[in-house]
Write a protein that holds these residues in place. Structure first.
Motif, PDB file in Angstrom:
ATOM      1  N   GLU A  96       0.823  -1.206   0.000  1.00 35.93           N
ATOM      2  CA  GLU A  96       0.000   0.000   0.000  1.00 35.93           C
ATOM      3  C   GLU A  96       0.862   1.264   0.000  1.00 35.93           C
ATOM      4  O   GLU A  96       0.480   2.291  -0.572  1.00 35.93           O
ATOM      5  CB  GLU A  96      -0.935   0.005   1.205  1.00 35.93           C
ATOM      6  N   TRP A  97       2.030   1.185   0.619  1.00 35.35           N
ATOM      7  CA  TRP A  97       2.919   2.348   0.655  1.00 35.35           C
ATOM      8  C   TRP A  97       3.217   2.863  -0.741  1.00 35.35           C
ATOM      9  O   TRP A  97       3.386   4.082  -0.939  1.00 35.35           O
ATOM     10  CB  TRP A  97       4.228   1.979   1.365  1.00 35.35           C
ATOM     11  N   PRO A 131      -2.362  -4.270   2.357  1.00 35.62           N
ATOM     12  CA  PRO A 131      -2.673  -3.133   3.222  1.00 35.62           C
ATOM     13  C   PRO A 131      -1.583  -2.916   4.270  1.00 35.62           C
ATOM     14  O   PRO A 131      -0.958  -3.866   4.749  1.00 35.62           O
ATOM     15  CB  PRO A 131      -3.993  -3.537   3.886  1.00 35.62           C
ATOM     16  N   MET A 132      -1.365  -1.665   4.637  1.00 34.51           N
ATOM     17  CA  MET A 132      -0.350  -1.353   5.627  1.00 34.51           C
ATOM     18  C   MET A 132      -0.687  -1.949   6.994  1.00 34.51           C
ATOM     19  O   MET A 132       0.212  -2.200   7.793  1.00 34.51           O
ATOM     20  CB  MET A 132      -0.159   0.164   5.731  1.00 34.51           C
ATOM     21  N   ASN A 133      -1.987  -2.186   7.255  1.00 37.72           N
ATOM     22  CA  ASN A 133      -2.374  -2.752   8.545  1.00 37.72           C
ATOM     23  C   ASN A 133      -2.577  -4.259   8.491  1.00 37.72           C
ATOM     24  O   ASN A 133      -3.140  -4.851   9.414  1.00 37.72           O
ATOM     25  CB  ASN A 133      -3.647  -2.077   9.063  1.00 37.72           C
ATOM     26  N   THR A 135      -1.923  -8.180   8.831  1.00 40.34           N
ATOM     27  CA  THR A 135      -1.098  -9.079   9.629  1.00 40.34           C
ATOM     28  C   THR A 135      -0.121  -9.760   8.688  1.00 40.34           C
ATOM     29  O   THR A 135      -0.515 -10.305   7.658  1.00 40.34           O
ATOM     30  CB  THR A 135      -1.969 -10.129  10.329  1.00 40.34           C
ATOM     31  N   ARG A 136       1.177  -9.781   9.049  1.00 41.03           N
ATOM     32  CA  ARG A 136       2.198 -10.171   8.088  1.00 41.03           C
ATOM     33  C   ARG A 136       2.903 -11.466   8.477  1.00 41.03           C
ATOM     34  O   ARG A 136       3.825 -11.445   9.295  1.00 41.03           O
ATOM     35  CB  ARG A 136       3.242  -9.064   7.951  1.00 41.03           C
TER      36      ARG A 136
END
Length: 201
Positions: A96-97, A131-133, A135-136
């Motif tokens: 997303e960045w 998405p930046m939020n 869970t990775r």
């Protein structure tokens, strides 16, 4: 024994950036399944002319190489014709960045976001946005390209690495699959693109 080739940018760009674009064009046209991950830039196949000019102009200035920005951008735009060819599949994943980094300024980014919004509806292209939020389970990594199961190109600050060892290509394929699994697509991807557009003001 590893089958890797490292080439510094200083050697690859002696004649400017256009030859690299022409070489990539040939490679993409011979690839049935093209997979890409980018953590910091819109993939070249999806860039607008203004965005590509901003990216390439910065590279040319930093590397102090021959300035062929106009020719290189034109060659990159020709590359994009491959997105409409039958029998080819493009699986592209970005962070997303990438949507929020102001490459070239607000006007350039606005046009680029419009282009990405259009790409989400293209039949041969799968565009995922992480998405930046999210869970990775998989960390962000440097950008890479997978050409079928035959080759990986991995870009570094000082040069590019070409990998053809099957076991290492498999690592990149599994990495791409993990990253793609964290991404959103279609309407959800378009919502993130729209959020980034609103943030431009």
């Amino acid at each position: 024994m590893k089958d890797e080739t490292y080439v510094p940018w200083s050697l690859m760009t002696q004649s400017g950036l256009r030859p690299l674009q022409d070489a990539m064009n040939q490679k993409e046209r011979s690839t049935k399944v093209f997979r890409c991950y980018q953590s910091h830039l819109v993939p070249g196949l999806l860039q607008t002319p203004a965005y590509a000019a901003a990216v390439m102009g910065a590279i040319i200035a930093f590397e102090a190489m021959p300035d062929d920005t106009e020719e290189a951008v034109a060659a990159r735009m020709r590359r994009q014709h491959v997105l409409h060819e039958d029998g080819l599949t493009f699986m592209l994943v970005i962070e997303e960045w990438v949507l929020r980094a102001q490459i070239g300024g607000a006007t350039v980014m606005g046009e680029q976001l419009d282009r990405l919004d259009q790409v989400t509806a293209m039949p041969r292209v799968s565009l995922g946005v992480i998405p930046m939020n999210a869970t990775r389970p998989m960390r962000p990594v440097a950008g890479f390209w997978i050409f079928d199961d035959a080759e990986v190109t991995h870009e570094l600050c000082a040069g590019s690495v070409r990998i053809t060892t099957p076991a290492e290509i498999d690592i990149y394929a599994r990495t791409h699959a993990e990253l793609a699994g964290m991404a959103v697509y279609g309407e959800q991807a378009r919502a993130l693109i729209e959020d980034a557009r609103v943030a431009l003001g």
